[in-house]
Every structure is written in structure tokens, then in C-alpha cells.
Design a protein around this motif. Sequence first.
Motif, PDB file in Angstrom:
ATOM      1  N   MET A 265       0.821  -1.201   0.000  1.00 31.60           N
ATOM      2  CA  MET A 265       0.000   0.000   0.000  1.00 31.60           C
ATOM      3  C   MET A 265       0.859   1.256   0.000  1.00 31.60           C
ATOM      4  SD  MET A 265      -3.050  -0.748   2.722  1.00 31.60           S
ATOM      5  CE  MET A 265      -3.261   1.036   2.804  1.00 31.60           C
ATOM      6  N   GLN A 267       0.375   5.584   0.872  1.00 29.61           N
ATOM      7  CA  GLN A 267      -0.525   6.577   1.442  1.00 29.61           C
ATOM      8  C   GLN A 267       0.215   7.897   1.594  1.00 29.61           C
ATOM      9  OE1 GLN A 267      -1.344   4.717   5.344  1.00 29.61           O
ATOM     10  NE2 GLN A 267      -0.270   6.458   6.278  1.00 29.61           N
ATOM     11  N   PHE A 343      -5.193   6.908   0.044  1.00 31.02           N
ATOM     12  CA  PHE A 343      -4.630   5.555   0.049  1.00 31.02           C
ATOM     13  C   PHE A 343      -4.632   5.000  -1.366  1.00 31.02           C
ATOM     14  CE2 PHE A 343      -6.817   5.985   4.151  1.00 31.02           C
ATOM     15  CZ  PHE A 343      -5.828   5.596   5.051  1.00 31.02           C
TER      16      PHE A 343
END
Length: 389
Positions: A265, A267, A343
Motif C-alpha cells: 500500500m 498513502q 490511500f
Amino acid sequence: MRFWVGLCVFWLGCSNVLAGEIKAIVNDYPISSFDVESRAKLMLLQRNESDRAVSETLKKQALADLIDERIKIQEAERQGVVPSNEDIHQAMKRLEEQNGLLTGAFNQMLSERKIPLETFENQILADLGWLRVLHKSGHTASVSDAEVQAREKMIRQELAQESFRFAEIIVPTEEKALSIWQKLQEGVDFKELASAESISDSRNSGGLVSNADSMYYGEDVAPVLKQMRSGQLSRPIAVSNGYALVLMLDKRDALTSDAVTIWEMAQAVVPPDSIAATLLEKPIVGGCDVFQEVVKDDAIPQSLQRGQVSPNQLPAEVYGLLSEAPFKTLVGPVQTPDGLLYFMKCSSEKRRIVPTHEELARQIEMEKMDLESKQKLLEIKRNTVIEYK
């Protein structure tokens, strides 16, 4: 990292031998306050906490490590198995390769944080020399199939239970707990307060408690742990030996398979009036690399992050946003006190969480060797002259 008067080994100079006061002497070799400060800063860097100030607690640990390090080097010298400069440089190169870094990256990081290169080199010197000491002494460890099978059974039993990782501070009175809670609200570092104030054994690790179940504090507190979300700080909780402040770090659901899903991920938080915020109003084509490129100049310091995480470790509200979102698609913004939070799920993979038979055998072997190493170090330490100043 060692600066010696009169007698200096060939890989170190003597220019800093009098840098600061002497904190300890190990068989006539002094360890200075400069050595301790440098080692403490290296410890922070290795823990990815290099932006923190060096605490007195960390200095004590650094001094203890330096004493053990000096004993290992001296034993390697006594047995004639001291690694060469080339051995040390090759070890540094392998570490850089294993961490995906370019050659010379360690030198640059040390220089940026004003940590002498010798500090890192001596740590490697001690580790390499000590391995040779153990090998020359004939230290080996055998592992049976029964031991591996027992370890695998234990791992599966642990994975079948809900697990918590949190940090705690336990103090005798509610008044004291409320005082510490207020300091935490004002931004005082949790680890520092845990090390200085907690009466629990976990204070030695900054309050960290890993792989705990909901019954850690007993049946009455179990519902509190179950309801806490990742990143949440509790108010004082009455426990058997006083009052606890709990900072929930992450939670793991009970697992029944050998593998878990891992998301990569990215962010970032950007100011509402920034150029990046305007650009992010349109769809991002190109995935996480493009997302990071768009926000890199405007992102709030340290908010731009990219890494791997298990979905069940995410706070419920974040998982709710991401669970149904397609990969490489921007999610957000979420309004935060610092700005707009975005995100993006970059990719997904299945990762084995129960080690293979060979991996478990190697793990047990290393644990046995580590125990033998500590016992041998303790034996040598009994005959070492250590003076604290």
C-alpha cells in the motif's frame, strides 16, 4: 567505535581517543562517552527511529552492548581469528545488497546522522570475530525431527488464536496513570515513559507486548482489548498490579491456513490547498509509482509511506474503505487534522506464515547457537576486568 590511548588496532585511528569522558574500561581498553553516544545513535538508525533524541536509557543499553562487543573482539584477538578490513567491507556490501541498497549507502546514512563509520565497522568486526570464536571452539547444535514437529504444532496453535501487539505502561496508582496519560496526550514518547515509569517487565522493551491474547490482563479487561482499534490509546485500566495504559499497535484474527494475504500500500497526506490535492481530484493512471510522484513535493513530512501490511491488521475504518476498492485506484480523501489523507492498494500476494520444515530446523538451530553464544560470553566475562567510571 573504540578510541584507545597509546595502543590502537590497525583499522582505527587514535585521534578521538580522548573524545569525552571515559564511561568504562574493559581489560585496559576505554569506552568513552563519545563511543556510547555514537552507538546509541546507530541503534536508533537500525530501529528506524533515527529522528528521536538519545535517551539515558538507550545510553545504558549502548554501554552494555559496547562492553560485550569489546569482550568479543578481545577474545577473537586472543584466539587469532580477527577478521580483516576486507572481511568487514565485504560484510557491509552484503548487508547493502540484502537491504536493496547501493554500494556506499550505509556510509552515506552514517555520515548524514554524524555517526562515525568505525561505530558500524566495529559492530561487524565483533560479530564476525565472535562467529569464528564459536566455530573454532567447536560449538554446534543438532535439531531433531521431533523438535521441529513440536515447534510447528506450537505455531499452529498460536495462529489459531486472536493475537494482539500493544505497548503498555503499568503504574501503582490511578493518579500516576492519569498523569502519564496527560503527558502522552501532550506528545511525550510512549517508549520513553514506559522505560522510565512502568513497573512491568515490559519496560525493558519500551513497554512492547507481542503475541498476547485477550486474557493477558484477565477476564475483566479482555473486552477492552477486543474493542480497541490499532493506534488507539486507552485511558487508565485497573489491572491486578496497578493501572495500565495500553497503546494498541495491531491485532491479528485467528488464522486457520498456512498463508495470509498481504497488500502493498501507499498513502500520503497533502494540504487541501496544495497542487497535489488539485491533481488528485482526477483519476490516477499508472498506479502507486505515479501516485507517489504526484504527491512527493506537497505531502506532509513523513506521511508519504509505502509498505506491506496484512488487511486484518488495518484499523476497521481503513479496511472498510479499502476492502472493496480496486487495486491501483485512489481511495480518499479522508479529512484529518493535518490535511487530506489518500490511500492506494498497489498489489496483493499470498505469504506463507507457517515456516517450512527446513526453515523451522534452521530457526531452532540458531536459537540453540544463540544460547551457547550467551553462555560462552558469560564465561569469558567472569574473567574480564570491567571498570565503570
